[in-house]
Design a protein around this motif. Structure first.
Motif, PDB file in Angstrom:
ATOM      1  N   ARG A  58       0.862  -1.174   0.000  1.00  0.00           N
ATOM      2  CA  ARG A  58       0.000   0.000   0.000  1.00  0.00           C
ATOM      3  C   ARG A  58       0.900   1.224   0.000  1.00  0.00           C
ATOM      4  N   SER A 108      -4.418   0.330  -2.952  1.00  0.00           N
ATOM      5  CA  SER A 108      -5.532   0.840  -2.157  1.00  0.00           C
ATOM      6  C   SER A 108      -6.464   1.689  -3.018  1.00  0.00           C
ATOM      7  N   LEU A 130      -8.369   3.887  -1.814  1.00  0.00           N
ATOM      8  CA  LEU A 130      -8.658   5.088  -1.037  1.00  0.00           C
ATOM      9  C   LEU A 130      -7.929   6.326  -1.546  1.00  0.00           C
ATOM     10  N   THR A 132     -18.915   0.928  -6.124  1.00  0.00           N
ATOM     11  CA  THR A 132     -18.315   1.549  -4.940  1.00  0.00           C
ATOM     12  C   THR A 132     -18.976   0.997  -3.677  1.00  0.00           C
ATOM     13  N   SER A 166     -18.405   4.204   2.086  1.00  0.00           N
ATOM     14  CA  SER A 166     -17.254   4.745   2.814  1.00  0.00           C
ATOM     15  C   SER A 166     -16.125   5.146   1.869  1.00  0.00           C
ATOM     16  N   LEU A 167     -15.993   4.438   0.738  1.00  0.00           N
ATOM     17  CA  LEU A 167     -15.010   4.828  -0.265  1.00  0.00           C
ATOM     18  C   LEU A 167     -15.352   6.188  -0.852  1.00  0.00           C
ATOM     19  N   SER A 179     -14.521   8.985   1.393  1.00  0.00           N
ATOM     20  CA  SER A 179     -13.086   9.303   1.411  1.00  0.00           C
ATOM     21  C   SER A 179     -12.679  10.091   0.175  1.00  0.00           C
ATOM     22  N   TRP A 180     -13.161   9.668  -1.001  1.00  0.00           N
ATOM     23  CA  TRP A 180     -12.829  10.397  -2.234  1.00  0.00           C
ATOM     24  C   TRP A 180     -13.332  11.843  -2.152  1.00  0.00           C
ATOM     25  N   ASN A 182     -16.970  -4.470   4.728  1.00  0.00           N
ATOM     26  CA  ASN A 182     -17.080  -3.050   5.022  1.00  0.00           C
ATOM     27  C   ASN A 182     -18.393  -2.643   5.682  1.00  0.00           C
TER      28      ASN A 182
END
Length: 728
Positions: free
Chosen positions: A294, A431, A433, A451, A454-455, A458-459, A707
């Protein structure tokens, strides 16, 4: 900071547009065009549709501007009377070019007669037909997918055996579903030269995207299958515990091609959890990586596998050709494993099995005791491909990407969905993220992007798509947890307001039981209906079903004749888990799923959490998800919230606790101020009688491998903390 929404688009002033981030020179022109669109109709939905159709809002515009326009357009919308406001509308012309629309145009007049009008207005009728005439529907779907039978099924569905509550599907059929993924398919314009996989390694974000042809993929899969034959017996169970890379996909298909069984283990699991899954599945070996890369960091994976199980491991290097670890006695490197295929035929004869043969063992996200071991048969991939074909409209030569892992259900779903529809699978070795993944979506020209909420959060929080072009995306999808309306507004706007297909289902269903559809208007955070061929009812507290056209909320009960759903568990009583205690409906016992769902005015559905995530506040039943939707927008510093109820040790009414994760985890915060803002948001937008009793800020929330937020864990932790406090 977003400008304050106005009561309508006509009330937006130039100062509002400038406050939302447009320069003065641009603000005037934008406002004039916006007011022109607003004058097109007095209906809010029609006005919003006109704004989107005119292309006034662009991905490069600040999100504050998108917020200003969307929330102002729907400021006067009465959700109680009209349901969730739609943001995307199917085109009367384009709908006939969708996968489902083309089929409806072809057979709709035959099966629906004079009732058939067009794919949009006749969608509900056709959906009902698919539920009541499953043999016809699934026979039609099979023609669209690359499914090749060695022996055709004697029947699509046989319900004569009353002991099989879900019926017997594809009786007598013999095939190898992995072979189906690897063959050229003329009707999909898929040849050996077609691109099967595109990928990129994290950190090489400026390098060209890598491509693998269908022929190359097939050759590599056959090599691995040949090597497997030198080590294992047919039917052996072989685990995969590694990121979803090209090699992981090759191993997955090879195991199934060779007549073995995949055991799916998420690469995030601790040693004990790895060992549990190896033991429950009786896996003979494990394909894994030396490390997980990562960014510039290496995280151990092989060492966790060694600690968790003594079973043989085949260890693949995360980068390059050489391992970064020394295999223990009995384990073998990827290079040495592949060398076992040397001297054997470069071709491979697939192992053909019945349609109900076991191909994959997946696990539920259990937090106490052993997780449920859920068997997938060769029927499950067909369900994956069919739902993706019908709801996400995945077409040949599309490029589909869904950052995930083979250890949870979306891994196999996206794999089979791409290969059985003729689409290309896009994989990012790293990753999802970071900005690197977002750039990969652009460079790989992804047009179907899946998607998890939560992704997206973050984006959006990092504005990671700034300067990138996501306009090639035709369809978006989301699953795994409840969506946030504002996050979805941001996501859709990145792709010029393309539809986001909400999906909700389960590993044991191999699919989603409710989904969005490109033949229906879509609303943020809501599902537009049941998936094709799926029937369900909503049950009240006495187990009685509400009328199909009535707005209501309750536990969902699935019709048991559900193609692709499990009919057994490896380590639990399937009947007890999914059927015992469920009511009879139209002569058949309903199947339990465990979701509490709301059917709104207008016919949308909103998942309100699991049955054990409901709470009673002041005598009113509500759900965690409903409260979280409101609290997530209570303060700009919030990343996400979780709502749980606590029963006081001395008895009395349930008390509401809100836990929060901040965008900046190092920033100071005032818990009392947060509590006040949560209280005001809930009273204003949900119910003035709900009182927030506790607020706590945490660094992160516990989640399952897929998730999903573990509210039960948060509830138990908070209860223990309050108990300890009371003893001081």
């Amino acid at each position: 900071m977003a400008a304050t929404a106005r009561g309508s688009l006509r009330e937006i002033r130039q100062s509002d547009v400038e406050a939302a981030g447009l320069a003065t020179a641009d603000a005037g022109r934008f406002l004039a065009a916006l007011h022109s669109a607003a004058a097109s109709s007095s209906d809010a939905a029609a006005v919003w549709a006109a704004v989107v159709a005119a292309g006034l809002l662009r991905p490069e515009h600040p999100h504050a501007l998108h917020q200003l326009v969307y929330y102002s357009a729907y400021a006067g919308w009465d959700r109680a009377a009209r349901g969730p406001p739609p943001y995307w509308f199917p085109s009367p012309t384009d709908c006939k070019q969708t996968n489902l629309g083309r089929v409806m145009e072809e057979i709709g007049p035959q099966v629906l007669g004079s009732s058939y009008k067009d794919p949009i207005s006749s969608f509900n009728l056709f959906h009902k037909f698919s539920v009541e005439n499953q043999e016809v529907y699934w026979k039609m779907v099979l023609k669209t997918l690359s499914v090749k039978f060695l022996r055709e099924p004697k029947s699509i569905l046989d319900t004569s055996d009353q002991s099989k509550k879900g019926g017997t599907w594809f009786q007598g059929a013999v095939l190898n579903i992995a072979e189906c993924c690897l063959l050229p398919w003329p009707s999909q314009n898929r040849t050996d030269d077609s691109t099967a996989i595109v990928w990129r390694d994290e950190g090489l974000d400026d390098c060209p995207v890598n491509r693998m042809s269908l022929k190359e993929l097939r050759t590599r899969v056959m090599t691995v299958a040949n090597a497997l034959d030198t080590m294992f017996q047919k039917g052996d169970r072989i685990a995969i515990d590694m990121p979803m890379t090209c090699n992981a996909v090759i191993v997955y298909l090879a195991i199934i091609l060779g007549g073995f069984v995949v055991v799916s283990i998420a690469d995030s699991f601790a040693p004990q959890e790895i060992g549990t899954r190896m033991r429950v599945s009786n896996a003979k070996a494990n394909f894994t990586q030396d490390f997980i890369i990562r960014g510039r960091k290496k995280f151990p994976l092989y060492s966790r596998v060694m600690e968790g199980t003594s079973s043989k491991a085949i260890v693949i290097p995360a980068t390059g050709d050489c391992l970064g670890v020394t295999p223990r006695d009995g384990d073998i490197s990827w290079k040495d494993f592949l060398s076992r295929a040397a001297g054997r035929s470069s071709m491979y004869s697939p192992v053909y099995q019945s349609a109900d043969a076991l191909i994959n063992i997946l696990f539920s996200s259990g937090t106490t005791g052993d997780p449920k071991a859920i068997p997938w048969t060769q029927l499950c991939p067909i369900r994956c491909g069919a739902d993706t074909w019908g709801h996400l409209d995945v077409r040949p030569r599309d490029i589909g990407c869904w950052p995930t892992n083979l250890g949870w259900v979306m891994g196999p779903i996206i794999l089979f969905s791409c290969f059985l529809t003729g689409a290309t699978l896009a994989l990012y070795h790293g990753s999802p993220l970071g900005r690197g993944f977002c750039k990969f979506v652009q460079d790989a020209r992804v047009n179907v992007l899946g998607t998890v909420p939560s992704l997206v959060k973050s984006w959006k929080s990092g504005n990671l798509t700034e300067g990138l072009d996501w306009t090639k995306i035709r369809v978006l999808a989301t699953t795994g947890e409840a969506s946030d309306i504002d996050d979805n507004l941001w996501l859709s706007s990145r792709a010029c307001y393309k539809p986001i297909v909400e999906c909700c289902g389960g590993t044991e269903l191999a699919s989603s039981y409710i989904q969005g559809s490109l033949l229906q208007p879509q609303a943020f955070g809501a599902f537009s209906g049941a998936s094709m061929s799926t029937g369900f009812v909503i049950l009240d507290e006495q187990g009685n079903s509400y009328p199909d056209d009535l707005p209501c909320a309750g536990e969902v009960g699935l019709f048991p004749l559900y193609f692709g759903a499990s009919d057994r568990l490896l380590n639990a009583d399937h009947n007890k888990v999914y059927f015992d205690g469920m009511p009879i409906y139209r002569g058949r016992q309903l199947r339990r799923h465990g979701d509490i769902i709301q059917r709104t005015v207008g016919g949308y559905y909103i998942v309100q959490g699991r049955a054990d995530d409901t709470m009673n506040l002041g005598g009113i039943k509500t759900s965690s998800v409903e409260i979280e939707r409101v609290c997530n927008r209570a303060d700009e510093g919030l990343l996400e919230t979780a709502a749980v109820s606590i029963k006081p040790s001395g008895g009395g009414p349930e008390q509401l606790a809100i836990l929060a994760v901040l965008k900046d985890r190092s920033a100071p915060y005032d818990a009392n101020l947060l509590k006040s803002r949560f209280q005001k948001a809930i009273q204003r937008n949900l119910n003035p009688l709900f009182k927030v009793s506790y607020v706590k800020v945490v660094s992160e929330f516990p989640r399952t491998a897929s998730n999903k937020l573990l509210r039960r864990v948060l509830r138990d932790q908070l209860k223990q903390e309050l108990t300890n406090r009371s003893k001081l």
